[in-house]
Design a protein around this motif. Structure first.
Motif, short mmCIF file in Angstrom:
data_model
loop_
_atom_site.label_atom_id
_atom_site.label_comp_id
_atom_site.label_asym_id
_atom_site.label_seq_id
_atom_site.Cartn_x
_atom_site.Cartn_y
_atom_site.Cartn_z
N VAL A 40 2.81 -8.91 9.75
CA VAL A 40 3.44 -7.95 8.83
C VAL A 40 3.04 -6.52 9.17
O VAL A 40 3.75 -5.56 8.84
N ASN A 41 1.92 -6.34 9.87
CA ASN A 41 1.44 -5.00 10.18
C ASN A 41 2.41 -4.21 11.05
O ASN A 41 2.40 -2.97 11.02
N ALA A 42 3.23 -4.91 11.83
CA ALA A 42 4.24 -4.19 12.61
C ALA A 42 5.19 -3.43 11.69
O ALA A 42 5.57 -2.28 11.96
N TRP A 43 5.55 -4.07 10.57
CA TRP A 43 6.36 -3.39 9.56
C TRP A 43 5.57 -2.26 8.91
O TRP A 43 6.11 -1.17 8.67
N SER A 44 4.27 -2.49 8.64
CA SER A 44 3.44 -1.47 8.00
C SER A 44 3.32 -0.23 8.87
O SER A 44 3.41 0.90 8.38
N PHE A 45 3.10 -0.43 10.18
CA PHE A 45 3.02 0.72 11.09
C PHE A 45 4.35 1.47 11.14
O PHE A 45 4.37 2.71 11.20
N ALA A 46 5.45 0.73 11.08
CA ALA A 46 6.76 1.39 11.07
C ALA A 46 6.94 2.22 9.80
O ALA A 46 7.53 3.31 9.84
N CYS A 47 6.41 1.72 8.67
CA CYS A 47 6.47 2.49 7.42
C CYS A 47 5.68 3.80 7.54
O CYS A 47 6.12 4.85 7.07
N CYS A 48 4.50 3.73 8.18
CA CYS A 48 3.70 4.94 8.37
C CYS A 48 4.45 5.97 9.21
O CYS A 48 4.45 7.17 8.89
N ALA A 49 5.09 5.50 10.28
CA ALA A 49 5.86 6.40 11.13
C ALA A 49 7.02 7.02 10.36
O ALA A 49 7.33 8.21 10.50
N GLU A 50 7.66 6.21 9.51
CA GLU A 50 8.79 6.71 8.72
C GLU A 50 8.34 7.76 7.71
O GLU A 50 9.01 8.77 7.51
N ILE A 51 7.18 7.53 7.08
CA ILE A 51 6.65 8.52 6.13
C ILE A 51 6.38 9.84 6.84
O ILE A 51 6.74 10.91 6.36
N LEU A 52 5.72 9.78 7.99
CA LEU A 52 5.36 11.01 8.70
C LEU A 52 6.56 11.68 9.36
O LEU A 52 6.47 12.85 9.75
N ALA A 53 7.66 10.97 9.50
CA ALA A 53 8.86 11.58 10.07
C ALA A 53 9.60 12.44 9.05
O ALA A 53 10.46 13.25 9.41
N ARG A 54 9.26 12.27 7.77
CA ARG A 54 9.90 13.05 6.72
C ARG A 54 9.14 14.37 6.53
O ARG A 54 7.95 14.47 6.82
N PRO A 55 9.81 15.41 6.04
CA PRO A 55 9.15 16.71 5.87
C PRO A 55 8.16 16.72 4.71
O PRO A 55 8.32 16.00 3.72
N ARG A 56 7.11 17.51 4.86
CA ARG A 56 6.15 17.84 3.80
C ARG A 56 5.33 16.64 3.31
O ARG A 56 4.77 16.66 2.22
N MET A 57 5.23 15.59 4.09
CA MET A 57 4.50 14.41 3.66
C MET A 57 3.04 14.48 4.12
O MET A 57 2.71 15.15 5.09
N ILE A 58 2.18 13.76 3.40
CA ILE A 58 0.80 13.55 3.81
C ILE A 58 0.55 12.05 3.90
O ILE A 58 0.94 11.28 3.00
N LEU A 59 -0.07 11.62 5.00
CA LEU A 59 -0.53 10.25 5.14
C LEU A 59 -2.02 10.31 5.47
O LEU A 59 -2.43 11.09 6.34
N GLY A 60 -2.83 9.54 4.76
CA GLY A 60 -4.27 9.57 5.00
C GLY A 60 -4.77 8.24 5.52
O GLY A 60 -4.46 7.19 4.95
N VAL A 61 -5.53 8.27 6.62
CA VAL A 61 -6.06 7.04 7.22
C VAL A 61 -7.52 7.23 7.61
O VAL A 61 -8.00 8.36 7.78
N HIS A 62 -8.21 6.10 7.77
CA HIS A 62 -9.60 6.09 8.22
C HIS A 62 -9.65 5.49 9.64
O HIS A 62 -9.42 4.29 9.79
N PRO A 63 -9.94 6.28 10.66
CA PRO A 63 -10.05 5.70 12.01
C PRO A 63 -11.11 4.61 12.12
O PRO A 63 -10.98 3.71 12.95
N GLU A 64 -12.15 4.68 11.28
CA GLU A 64 -13.18 3.64 11.32
C GLU A 64 -12.67 2.31 10.77
O GLU A 64 -13.26 1.26 11.02
N SER A 65 -11.61 2.35 9.98
CA SER A 65 -10.97 1.18 9.40
C SER A 65 -11.76 0.58 8.23
O SER A 65 -11.19 0.24 7.21
N THR A 66 -13.05 0.44 8.37
CA THR A 66 -13.88 -0.10 7.30
C THR A 66 -14.97 0.89 6.91
O THR A 66 -15.22 1.85 7.64
N ARG A 67 -15.63 0.64 5.78
CA ARG A 67 -16.62 1.60 5.28
C ARG A 67 -17.92 1.53 6.06
O ARG A 67 -18.42 0.45 6.39
#
Length: 270
Positions: A140-167
């Motif tokens: 399902v993560n392939a769809w999730s990554f596509a959603c992230c790309a779609e969000i960032l393709a729109r104007p004025r959006m913010i997407l927040g991620v953690h490169p470490e992935s875990t705490r």
């Protein structure tokens, strides 16, 4: 949605499919909900609990960006509440009104009704999209990554991620875990998004303790939210392989680390 992504989502449980549908409904039909919730109740509760302790630096790196461009915030991960505090601080201290979304592990916020309720009431379903780490649901993560790309393709959006992935759970809050390729994959899928590193320190996981410090000794126990200069991934743009994604994640982690070192020097000099 493509037929292939529909097939992937069928791998989810009934509760997970309901949660995903609810999040997509909120994004499409009531996009103002997440912004409203970030002020009340979430913003009011967060600010009442730690507002006297919060210090924000580097806001100019965000506000000086073109208003119609999207932004990928990459932050260290030390507390359950890192991005809750970052978002509320940007809203209240920085008057940043951009819509914001934050990918989250699906195993609670999308798998259990209590998690769905927290996501709805606490973020207006802005903890989206879900990421899955085990079994067949990883597809399902392939769809999730596509959603992230779609969000960032729109104007004025913010997407927040953690490169470490875990705490990070070690004794040194300035020590980051190794970066994972997922954040780099998101960054490289959004060639026009600006990437800003964020470092958060001073925030714990015990809500009563955080509130007590806010009431008793806010100056002695600051929560610092520091934004750094833009991360340049120009030489990696156009690449889609895992190696390029990992290199992008490593570079973003280094940028976060650099912001953290600046925060450490500031605290040592205080």
């Amino acid at each position: 949605m493509s037929r292939r992504n529909e097939d992937r989502l069928r791998l989810l449980s009934r509760t997970e499919r309901f949660s995903v549908s609810l999040a997509q409904f909120c994004r499409r039909w009531i996009p103002w909900l997440a912004l409203a919730v970030s002020y009340f109740p979430m913003g009011a509760l967060v600010w009442a609990g730690i507002g006297r302790r919060v210090r924000l630096t580097g806001l100019e790196y965000l506000t000086e960006l073109p208003r119609d461009h999207s932004v990928l915030l990459v932050a260290n991960h030390r507390s359950f509440f890192d991005f809750f505090v970052v978002l509320v601080t940007l809203r209240i201290r920085g008057h940043v009104l951009r819509p914001a979304f934050f990918p989250v592990r699906g195993r609670f916020f999308y798998s259990h009704l209590a998690g769905v309720l927290i996501n709805l009431v606490g973020s207006g379903m802005s903890m989206f999209p879900p990421m899955f780490r085990t079994g067949r649901k990883r597809a399902v993560n392939a769809w999730s990554f596509a959603c992230c790309a779609e969000i960032l393709a729109r104007p004025r959006m913010i997407l927040g991620v953690h490169p470490e992935s875990t705490r990070g759970r070690g004794p040194d809050p300035f020590e980051l875990l190794p970066a994972q390729a997922g954040a780099g994959r998101i960054a490289l899928s959004a060639p026009h998004a600006h990437i800003l590193p964020v470092f958060v320190v001073g925030l714990g996981n015990r809500i009563p303790a955080e509130i007590a410090l806010n009431l008793s000794a806010p100056r002695d126990h600051p929560v610092l939210v520091a934004i750094g200069p833009e991360v340049d991934l120009t030489d990696l743009r156009g690449s889609s392989d895992v190696d390029a994604a990992q290199r992008a994640s490593d570079r973003m982690r280094s940028a976060i680390q650099a912001v953290g070192e600046g925060v450490r020097e500031e605290l040592d000099g205080a």
